[in-house]
Write a protein that holds these residues in place. Structure first.
Motif, mmCIF file in Angstrom:
data_model
loop_
_atom_site.group_PDB
_atom_site.id
_atom_site.type_symbol
_atom_site.label_atom_id
_atom_site.label_comp_id
_atom_site.label_asym_id
_atom_site.label_seq_id
_atom_site.Cartn_x
_atom_site.Cartn_y
_atom_site.Cartn_z
ATOM 1 N N THR A 1 0.728 -1.293 0.031
ATOM 2 C CA THR A 1 -0.071 0.069 -0.033
ATOM 3 C C THR A 1 0.830 1.313 -0.030
ATOM 4 O OG1 THR A 1 -0.282 -0.058 2.319
ATOM 5 C CG2 THR A 1 -1.921 -1.104 1.224
ATOM 6 N N ARG A 2 1.943 1.197 0.109
ATOM 7 C CA ARG A 2 3.013 2.422 -0.087
ATOM 8 C C ARG A 2 2.987 3.305 1.051
ATOM 9 N NH1 ARG A 2 0.464 1.095 -4.558
ATOM 10 N NH2 ARG A 2 -1.098 2.836 -4.144
ATOM 11 N N ILE A 3 2.898 2.650 2.163
ATOM 12 C CA ILE A 3 2.598 3.286 3.412
ATOM 13 C C ILE A 3 3.819 3.260 4.521
ATOM 14 C CG2 ILE A 3 1.320 3.558 5.666
ATOM 15 C CD1 ILE A 3 -0.112 4.266 3.350
ATOM 16 N N VAL B 1 1.093 7.511 13.334
ATOM 17 C CA VAL B 1 0.111 8.276 14.199
ATOM 18 C C VAL B 1 0.027 7.413 15.503
ATOM 19 C CG1 VAL B 1 -1.386 9.309 12.528
ATOM 20 C CG2 VAL B 1 -1.675 6.872 12.999
ATOM 21 N N PRO B 2 -0.574 8.013 16.706
ATOM 22 C CA PRO B 2 -0.569 7.228 17.868
ATOM 23 C C PRO B 2 -1.828 6.132 18.088
ATOM 24 C CG PRO B 2 -1.217 9.551 18.382
ATOM 25 C CD PRO B 2 -0.873 9.209 16.574
ATOM 26 N N THR B 3 -2.868 6.437 17.392
ATOM 27 C CA THR B 3 -4.077 5.463 17.586
ATOM 28 C C THR B 3 -4.478 5.115 16.146
ATOM 29 O OG1 THR B 3 -5.413 7.681 17.312
ATOM 30 C CG2 THR B 3 -4.856 7.066 19.487
ATOM 31 N N PRO B 4 -5.303 3.870 16.307
ATOM 32 C CA PRO B 4 -5.598 3.441 15.029
ATOM 33 C C PRO B 4 -6.881 4.140 14.326
ATOM 34 C CG PRO B 4 -5.665 1.749 16.694
ATOM 35 C CD PRO B 4 -5.434 3.124 17.418
ATOM 36 N N MET B 5 -7.517 4.928 15.043
ATOM 37 C CA MET B 5 -8.586 5.793 14.377
ATOM 38 C C MET B 5 -8.654 7.238 14.855
ATOM 39 S SD MET B 5 -12.243 3.505 14.020
ATOM 40 C CE MET B 5 -12.835 4.700 12.919
ATOM 41 N N LEU C 1 -5.142 3.690 9.775
ATOM 42 C CA LEU C 1 -4.822 2.671 10.615
ATOM 43 C C LEU C 1 -3.488 1.730 10.244
ATOM 44 C CD1 LEU C 1 -5.556 0.192 12.364
ATOM 45 C CD2 LEU C 1 -6.896 -0.831 10.736
ATOM 46 N N LEU C 2 -3.259 2.108 8.833
ATOM 47 C CA LEU C 2 -2.045 1.595 8.214
ATOM 48 C C LEU C 2 -0.666 2.192 8.827
ATOM 49 C CD1 LEU C 2 -3.023 0.783 4.515
ATOM 50 C CD2 LEU C 2 -2.450 -1.047 6.396
ATOM 51 N N THR D 1 4.078 0.529 15.008
ATOM 52 C CA THR D 1 3.849 -0.456 16.002
ATOM 53 C C THR D 1 4.079 -1.912 15.224
ATOM 54 O OG1 THR D 1 1.299 -0.363 15.626
ATOM 55 C CG2 THR D 1 2.297 0.815 17.293
ATOM 56 N N ILE D 2 4.726 -1.946 14.361
ATOM 57 C CA ILE D 2 4.828 -3.189 13.538
ATOM 58 C C ILE D 2 5.334 -4.581 14.362
ATOM 59 C CG2 ILE D 2 7.324 -3.013 13.057
ATOM 60 C CD1 ILE D 2 6.606 -3.908 10.223
#
Length: 247
Positions: free
Chosen positions: A107-109, A115-119, A181-182, A188-189
């Motif tokens: 996805t080229r991310i 970012v600190p949060t998923p949403m 989210l990505l 946080t991988i």
């Protein structure tokens, strides 16, 4: 452990003959439980995981099955269906770092700002927000991949459930939420599930549940979530939209 040209029916009969029974929750999981032995035998196509409380019995089981089928013992569990297993002095850690890395590359991310949060806090996604995507297949593919990631990343379950609600007609707003989210995953991988060795004399279940009342701006249905812990270990979790409007 890997299998070569193994007939499922033959394996099932062999395990049943040895006293194994199928799990009610998962037909590919076979369980042997008696006063001396507790063994779990998981089968997926031509891959097998065997674990249990008696090492000697597992070794004997391997030899017995090897005399019936063509087996290849791959040793201790390290990687299974995209899930990585790491052991240390505190227990077992399950993660999907390589799976995430492949998804981010696709996805080229990988170079995007984290970012600190998923949403985004306080923002409710709507079916009527944004413009329809010209290529909705990419959105559906990425969201489908994120669903598999919730196996070891329970903290993204709520976000993934929200994104799944718009796969039929995704918009630019939904795609932006997906990319956020990505970006969170990019930072946080290496997060995963940590299973610690519990005190077997003090096993305790804890369950937590909640719902965000009438949160959907389109139909005012709520989203419910729960998590279940066995002593310090998270063993079950879910987040899903309720099927009816409740008061």
């Amino acid at each position: 452990m890997a299998l070569n040209k193994l007939q499922d029916l033959g394996l099932k009969c062999s395990l049943h003959h040895r006293g194994f029974v199928n799990s009610i929750a998962d037909s590919s999981l076979f369980i042997l439980r008696n006063s001396n032995v507790h063994v779990l035998f998981l089968v997926y196509v031509d891959d097998i995981i065997i674990t249990g409380s008696n090492v000697s019995y597992i070794e004997e089981l391997n030899k017995g099955l090897n005399s019936e089928f063509s087996l290849k013992d791959l040793g201790a569990l390290h990687y299974f269906l995209g899930i990585e297993a790491h052991r240390n002095s505190t227990g077992l850690i399950l993660s999907q770092a390589k799976y995430i890395q492949d998804l981010l590359t696709k996805t080229r991310i990988t170079e995007a700002k984290s970012v600190p949060t998923p949403m985004q806090t306080g923002h409710q996604l709507s079916a009527h927000e944004g413009d329809l995507l010209t290529n909705p297949e990419e959105y559906r593919s990425v969201v489908g991949a994120l669903q598999y990631l919730t196996i070891t990343r329970p903290e993204i379950t709520f976000s993934v459930n929200k994104l799944c609600q718009f796969v039929h007609s995704p918009t630019t707003s939904h795609w932006n939420a997906c990319k956020r989210l990505l970006r969170y995953l990019n930072d946080t991988i290496h997060y995963g599930l940590h299973f610690k060795v519990p005190d077997m004399t003090k096993l305790v279940f804890h369950a937590f549940t909640d719902s965000n009342w009438a949160s959907c701006p389109d139909d005012r249905r709520s989203c419910s979530g729960y998590c279940v812990l066995l002593s310090p270990n998270l063993i079950s979790w879910s987040a899903k939209k309720q099927p009816v409007v409740v008061r």
